[in-house]
Design a protein around this motif. Structure first.
Motif, PDB file in Angstrom:
ATOM      1  N   ASN A   6    -132.362  62.288  50.306  1.00 49.84           N
ATOM      2  CA  ASN A   6    -130.984  62.452  49.397  1.00 49.84           C
ATOM      3  C   ASN A   6    -129.743  61.979  50.196  1.00 49.84           C
ATOM      4  O   ASN A   6    -128.578  62.242  50.071  1.00 49.84           O
ATOM      5  CB  ASN A   6    -130.728  64.009  49.213  1.00 49.84           C
ATOM      6  CG  ASN A   6    -130.486  64.948  50.224  1.00 49.84           C
ATOM      7  OD1 ASN A   6    -130.659  64.574  51.544  1.00 49.84           O
ATOM      8  ND2 ASN A   6    -130.487  66.201  50.105  1.00 49.84           N
ATOM      9  N   ALA A   7    -130.070  61.353  51.544  1.00 46.45           N
ATOM     10  CA  ALA A   7    -128.845  60.942  52.340  1.00 46.45           C
ATOM     11  C   ALA A   7    -129.024  59.405  52.764  1.00 46.45           C
ATOM     12  O   ALA A   7    -128.605  58.934  53.616  1.00 46.45           O
ATOM     13  CB  ALA A   7    -129.068  61.633  53.713  1.00 46.45           C
ATOM     14  N   GLY A   8    -129.238  58.739  51.799  1.00 39.91           N
ATOM     15  CA  GLY A   8    -129.292  57.058  51.691  1.00 39.91           C
ATOM     16  C   GLY A   8    -130.811  56.597  51.649  1.00 39.91           C
ATOM     17  O   GLY A   8    -131.582  57.142  51.295  1.00 39.91           O
ATOM     18  N   MET A   9    -130.779  55.377  52.110  1.00 36.46           N
ATOM     19  CA  MET A   9    -131.929  54.533  52.223  1.00 36.46           C
ATOM     20  C   MET A   9    -133.025  55.284  53.234  1.00 36.46           C
ATOM     21  O   MET A   9    -132.926  55.237  54.378  1.00 36.46           O
ATOM     22  CB  MET A   9    -131.850  53.260  52.593  1.00 36.46           C
ATOM     23  CG  MET A   9    -132.885  52.395  52.245  1.00 36.46           C
ATOM     24  SD  MET A   9    -133.679  52.211  50.928  1.00 36.46           S
ATOM     25  CE  MET A   9    -135.129  51.108  51.093  1.00 36.46           C
ATOM     26  N   PRO A  10    -134.200  55.823  52.670  1.00 38.16           N
ATOM     27  CA  PRO A  10    -135.124  56.374  53.689  1.00 38.16           C
ATOM     28  C   PRO A  10    -135.863  55.203  54.452  1.00 38.16           C
ATOM     29  O   PRO A  10    -135.931  53.885  54.294  1.00 38.16           O
ATOM     30  CB  PRO A  10    -136.383  56.555  52.503  1.00 38.16           C
ATOM     31  CG  PRO A  10    -135.616  56.925  51.280  1.00 38.16           C
ATOM     32  CD  PRO A  10    -134.688  55.773  51.407  1.00 38.16           C
ATOM     33  N   GLY A  11    -135.912  55.718  56.013  1.00 35.40           N
ATOM     34  CA  GLY A  11    -136.313  54.540  56.903  1.00 35.40           C
ATOM     35  C   GLY A  11    -135.318  53.983  57.654  1.00 35.40           C
ATOM     36  O   GLY A  11    -135.450  53.487  58.877  1.00 35.40           O
ATOM     37  N   LEU A  12    -134.192  54.164  57.321  1.00 39.18           N
ATOM     38  CA  LEU A  12    -132.933  53.700  58.045  1.00 39.18           C
ATOM     39  C   LEU A  12    -132.431  55.063  58.751  1.00 39.18           C
ATOM     40  O   LEU A  12    -131.575  55.693  58.090  1.00 39.18           O
ATOM     41  CB  LEU A  12    -131.809  52.873  57.030  1.00 39.18           C
ATOM     42  CG  LEU A  12    -132.278  51.606  56.720  1.00 39.18           C
ATOM     43  CD1 LEU A  12    -131.316  51.152  55.900  1.00 39.18           C
ATOM     44  CD2 LEU A  12    -132.529  50.565  57.716  1.00 39.18           C
ATOM     45  N   CYS A  13    -132.462  54.922  59.921  1.00 39.53           N
ATOM     46  CA  CYS A  13    -131.885  56.308  60.742  1.00 39.53           C
ATOM     47  C   CYS A  13    -132.382  57.574  60.187  1.00 39.53           C
ATOM     48  O   CYS A  13    -131.480  58.608  60.070  1.00 39.53           O
ATOM     49  CB  CYS A  13    -130.456  56.270  60.835  1.00 39.53           C
ATOM     50  SG  CYS A  13    -129.713  54.882  62.020  1.00 39.53           S
ATOM     51  N   ASP A  14    -133.729  57.680  59.906  1.00 43.39           N
ATOM     52  CA  ASP A  14    -134.154  59.076  59.351  1.00 43.39           C
ATOM     53  C   ASP A  14    -135.651  58.827  59.703  1.00 43.39           C
ATOM     54  O   ASP A  14    -136.131  57.783  60.152  1.00 43.39           O
ATOM     55  CB  ASP A  14    -133.919  59.466  57.718  1.00 43.39           C
ATOM     56  CG  ASP A  14    -134.878  58.520  56.788  1.00 43.39           C
ATOM     57  OD1 ASP A  14    -134.711  58.885  55.737  1.00 43.39           O
ATOM     58  OD2 ASP A  14    -135.820  57.754  57.427  1.00 43.39           O
ATOM     59  N   PRO A  15    -136.374  60.029  59.420  1.00 39.77           N
ATOM     60  CA  PRO A  15    -137.969  60.008  60.092  1.00 39.77           C
ATOM     61  C   PRO A  15    -138.857  58.986  59.051  1.00 39.77           C
ATOM     62  O   PRO A  15    -140.027  59.118  59.184  1.00 39.77           O
ATOM     63  CB  PRO A  15    -138.113  61.484  59.885  1.00 39.77           C
ATOM     64  CG  PRO A  15    -136.912  62.088  59.875  1.00 39.77           C
ATOM     65  CD  PRO A  15    -135.966  61.121  59.082  1.00 39.77           C
ATOM     66  N   GLY A  16    -138.283  58.451  58.100  1.00 38.20           N
ATOM     67  CA  GLY A  16    -139.207  57.732  57.290  1.00 38.20           C
ATOM     68  C   GLY A  16    -139.938  56.628  58.097  1.00 38.20           C
ATOM     69  O   GLY A  16    -140.861  56.359  57.425  1.00 38.20           O
ATOM     70  N   PRO A  36    -129.637  53.583  47.577  1.00 43.33           N
ATOM     71  CA  PRO A  36    -128.532  53.382  48.271  1.00 43.33           C
ATOM     72  C   PRO A  36    -128.523  53.546  49.750  1.00 43.33           C
ATOM     73  O   PRO A  36    -128.989  54.266  50.354  1.00 43.33           O
ATOM     74  CB  PRO A  36    -127.469  54.500  47.687  1.00 43.33           C
ATOM     75  CG  PRO A  36    -128.441  55.569  47.278  1.00 43.33           C
ATOM     76  CD  PRO A  36    -129.773  54.931  46.893  1.00 43.33           C
ATOM     77  N   SER A  37    -127.842  52.337  50.571  1.00 43.58           N
ATOM     78  CA  SER A  37    -127.815  52.289  51.997  1.00 43.58           C
ATOM     79  C   SER A  37    -126.361  52.275  52.072  1.00 43.58           C
ATOM     80  O   SER A  37    -125.627  51.317  51.966  1.00 43.58           O
ATOM     81  CB  SER A  37    -128.701  51.133  52.191  1.00 43.58           C
ATOM     82  OG  SER A  37    -128.642  50.725  53.690  1.00 43.58           O
ATOM     83  N   ALA A  38    -126.057  53.052  53.194  1.00 43.72           N
ATOM     84  CA  ALA A  38    -124.613  52.898  53.936  1.00 43.72           C
ATOM     85  C   ALA A  38    -124.350  51.805  54.310  1.00 43.72           C
ATOM     86  O   ALA A  38    -123.162  51.101  54.310  1.00 43.72           O
ATOM     87  CB  ALA A  38    -124.270  54.308  54.700  1.00 43.72           C
ATOM     88  N   LEU A  39    -125.390  51.240  55.089  1.00 43.25           N
ATOM     89  CA  LEU A  39    -125.034  49.895  55.585  1.00 43.25           C
ATOM     90  C   LEU A  39    -124.884  48.763  55.010  1.00 43.25           C
ATOM     91  O   LEU A  39    -123.508  48.151  55.165  1.00 43.25           O
ATOM     92  CB  LEU A  39    -126.502  49.669  56.416  1.00 43.25           C
ATOM     93  CG  LEU A  39    -126.700  47.983  57.064  1.00 43.25           C
ATOM     94  CD1 LEU A  39    -125.752  47.786  57.863  1.00 43.25           C
ATOM     95  CD2 LEU A  39    -128.207  47.904  57.470  1.00 43.25           C
TER      96      LEU A  39
END
Length: 202
Positions: A6-16, A36-39
């Motif tokens: 719920n905080a952006g695209m999974p896999g980018l700067c998260d444990p995905g 959605p990706s903040a990048l």
């Protein structure tokens, strides 16, 4: 099984990424549904085209490592995208102003992208530092642009640097003290001072 963030695209700067690695190791098939990706969203909100960029994720936690991190960014000639925790934002920007000329560096400040209280601001680094409230909340994405060449030349002239350097050396100051004094005279330009003064090509 589905992994949803719920905080952006999974896999980018998260444990995905750990889940992806596990699936590959076990031979499980998987698929990615873009979210959605903040990048990418931050790049799309830039008022100028960023044909090249470097994505750095979150900066290191310790101040010494952050300084090295920012010195790397100061040497770039293209946009740098960084995620900054809100509780570290003021300290990070203060350190950034020591490595980058704050009046010549433009930054896109993004807070809570794609959410109800989204905020996007494009300004100089110095203006961002002066205008930020004490307690900033939400997810922060910064896009740091390379310093303006015209402003950099006006603020840091090689002839002026060499004149000051020679004068200080004649008075017996060590190389370390010379660099400290020049940093005070030209705030925010530490990496460029070292490059201009000590890494010249023959």
């Amino acid at each position: 099984m589905g992994y949803v963030a719920n905080a952006g695209m999974p896999g980018l700067c998260d444990p995905g990424a750990r889940l992806v690695a596990m699936c590959m190791e076990k031979g499980f098939s998987f698929d990615v549904v873009p979210g959605p990706s903040a990048l990418v969203t931050a790049l799309s909100a830039m008022p100028q085209e960023a044909r090249q960029f470097s994505f750095f994720g979150f900066p290191p936690e310790h101040a010494g490592e952050q300084r090295k991190f920012l010195e790397r960014i100061a040497r770039l000639e293209h946009a740098a995208i960084i995620y900054v925790p809100p509780h570290d934002l003021q300290k990070f920007l203060s350190l950034a102003a020591r490595s980058l000329p704050p009046k010549a560096t433009h930054v896109l400040f993004c807070r809570e992208l794609t959410k109800l209280h989204q905020e996007i601001r494009y300004c100089r680094l110095s203006e961002l530092i002066e205008g930020l409230p004490e307690n900033v909340r939400g997810e922060i994405t910064l896009v740091l642009m390379p310093p303006s060449r015209e402003s950099e030349t006006a603020e840091l002239r090689p002839a002026t640097l060499e004149t000051i350097q020679r004068s200080l050396r004649r008075r017996g100051f060590s190389e370390r003290d010379v660099l400290r004094i020049l940093r005070a005279v030209f705030p925010g330009q530490g990496p460029r001072l070292r490059t201009r003064l000590y890494n010249k090509e023959d």
